[in-house]
Design a protein around this motif. Structure first.
Motif, short mmCIF file in Angstrom:
data_model
loop_
_atom_site.label_atom_id
_atom_site.label_comp_id
_atom_site.label_asym_id
_atom_site.label_seq_id
_atom_site.Cartn_x
_atom_site.Cartn_y
_atom_site.Cartn_z
N ILE A 103 3.75 18.63 0.37
CA ILE A 103 4.25 17.79 -1.03
C ILE A 103 4.16 18.88 -2.17
O ILE A 103 2.91 19.47 -2.35
CB ILE A 103 3.34 16.52 -1.15
N GLU A 104 5.20 19.22 -2.90
CA GLU A 104 4.84 20.11 -3.98
C GLU A 104 3.61 19.68 -4.98
O GLU A 104 3.49 18.65 -5.33
CB GLU A 104 6.19 20.27 -4.82
N GLY A 105 2.90 20.70 -5.26
CA GLY A 105 1.80 20.31 -6.17
C GLY A 105 0.43 19.73 -5.33
O GLY A 105 -0.47 19.64 -5.99
N TRP A 106 0.54 19.58 -4.06
CA TRP A 106 -0.70 19.00 -3.60
C TRP A 106 -1.75 20.15 -3.26
O TRP A 106 -1.20 21.26 -2.50
CB TRP A 106 -0.51 18.47 -2.00
N ALA A 148 0.95 -1.32 0.09
CA ALA A 148 -0.19 -0.03 0.04
C ALA A 148 0.85 1.37 -0.05
O ALA A 148 0.70 2.21 -0.88
CB ALA A 148 -1.05 0.05 1.22
N VAL A 149 1.78 1.22 0.77
CA VAL A 149 2.92 2.41 0.75
C VAL A 149 3.36 2.61 -0.57
O VAL A 149 3.38 3.80 -1.08
CB VAL A 149 4.08 1.89 1.76
N ALA A 150 3.83 1.51 -1.37
CA ALA A 150 4.35 1.54 -2.60
C ALA A 150 3.33 2.17 -3.62
O ALA A 150 3.72 3.05 -4.52
CB ALA A 150 4.80 0.41 -3.05
N THR A 151 2.09 1.75 -3.46
CA THR A 151 1.13 2.22 -4.39
C THR A 151 0.66 3.69 -4.21
O THR A 151 0.64 4.45 -5.28
CB THR A 151 -0.17 1.58 -3.90
N VAL A 152 0.80 4.01 -3.15
CA VAL A 152 0.64 5.49 -2.55
C VAL A 152 1.53 6.18 -2.95
O VAL A 152 1.61 7.37 -3.59
CB VAL A 152 0.15 5.73 -1.14
N VAL A 153 2.96 5.97 -2.67
CA VAL A 153 4.11 6.94 -3.18
C VAL A 153 4.20 7.02 -4.55
O VAL A 153 4.45 8.14 -5.30
CB VAL A 153 5.43 6.19 -2.49
N GLU A 154 3.97 5.58 -5.37
CA GLU A 154 4.04 5.95 -6.80
C GLU A 154 2.85 6.71 -7.45
O GLU A 154 3.10 7.54 -8.37
CB GLU A 154 3.74 4.47 -7.36
N ALA A 155 1.87 6.65 -6.85
CA ALA A 155 0.79 7.49 -7.27
C ALA A 155 0.73 8.93 -7.16
O ALA A 155 1.02 9.95 -7.94
CB ALA A 155 -0.79 7.13 -6.63
N GLN A 162 3.96 10.08 -9.45
CA GLN A 162 3.58 10.26 -10.96
C GLN A 162 2.55 11.21 -11.16
O GLN A 162 2.69 11.98 -12.15
CB GLN A 162 2.74 8.94 -11.15
N LEU A 163 1.54 11.59 -10.25
CA LEU A 163 0.47 12.51 -10.52
C LEU A 163 0.94 13.95 -10.34
O LEU A 163 0.43 15.02 -10.77
CB LEU A 163 -0.87 12.14 -9.94
N LEU A 164 1.78 13.91 -9.27
CA LEU A 164 2.47 15.50 -8.81
C LEU A 164 3.54 15.48 -9.59
O LEU A 164 4.23 16.83 -9.20
CB LEU A 164 2.47 15.60 -7.15
N ASP A 165 4.15 14.61 -10.29
CA ASP A 165 5.35 14.77 -10.90
C ASP A 165 6.74 15.21 -9.84
O ASP A 165 7.24 16.18 -10.01
CB ASP A 165 5.27 15.78 -12.00
N VAL A 166 6.72 14.45 -8.90
CA VAL A 166 7.69 14.81 -7.84
C VAL A 166 8.41 13.25 -7.87
O VAL A 166 7.88 12.17 -8.24
CB VAL A 166 7.32 14.90 -6.65
N ASP A 167 9.81 13.46 -7.46
CA ASP A 167 10.45 12.33 -7.03
C ASP A 167 10.14 11.46 -5.96
O ASP A 167 9.92 12.12 -4.82
CB ASP A 167 11.93 12.69 -6.93
N GLU A 168 9.97 10.18 -6.07
CA GLU A 168 9.59 9.47 -5.16
C GLU A 168 10.53 9.39 -3.85
O GLU A 168 10.15 9.09 -2.71
CB GLU A 168 9.56 7.81 -5.62
N ASP A 169 11.65 9.59 -4.08
CA ASP A 169 12.73 9.73 -3.07
C ASP A 169 12.68 10.93 -2.12
O ASP A 169 13.08 11.06 -0.89
CB ASP A 169 14.10 9.90 -3.44
#
Length: 97
Positions: free
Chosen positions: A46-49, A18-25, A28-35
């Motif tokens: 979070i930038e773009g939130w 679930a963490v991986a799914t949320v972080v990936e989403a 991807q949608l906010l165009d930020v680096d997962e790291d």
């Protein structure tokens, strides 16, 4: 004899997924680096939130899960960890159904 599986909620593997799914989403949608995403940081940091992207993330997660998320719990989430917990709980409930 192995212990019985816990059917009361998601397993640790489910929570990790679930963490991986949320972080990936979010990445991807906010165009930020997962790291750069920190699980316990406020979502507003979070930038773009914003409200529009928040709804985009809701729709994306619901499509990924194939199930609706609890809207009140989604909007009350303050961190990525809160969202991941919601996703894990939703998946666990679907597995029990």
């Amino acid at each position: 004899m192995p212990p019985e599986a816990n059917t009361d909620g998601p397993s640790e593997n489910d929570r990790d997924a679930a963490v991986a799914t949320v972080v990936e989403a979010v990445a991807q949608l906010l165009d930020v680096d997962e790291d750069t995403l920190v699980l316990d940081a406020p979502l507003q940091s979070i930038e773009g939130w914003d409200s529009v992207n928040e709804l985009r993330i809701l729709v994306y997660l619901e499509r990924e899960l194939g199930a609706p998320l609890d809207y009140d719990r989604f909007t009350a989430a303050e961190t990525l960890a809160d969202l991941a917990s919601l996703v894990a709980d939703t998946e666990a409930a679907g597995a029990r159904a």
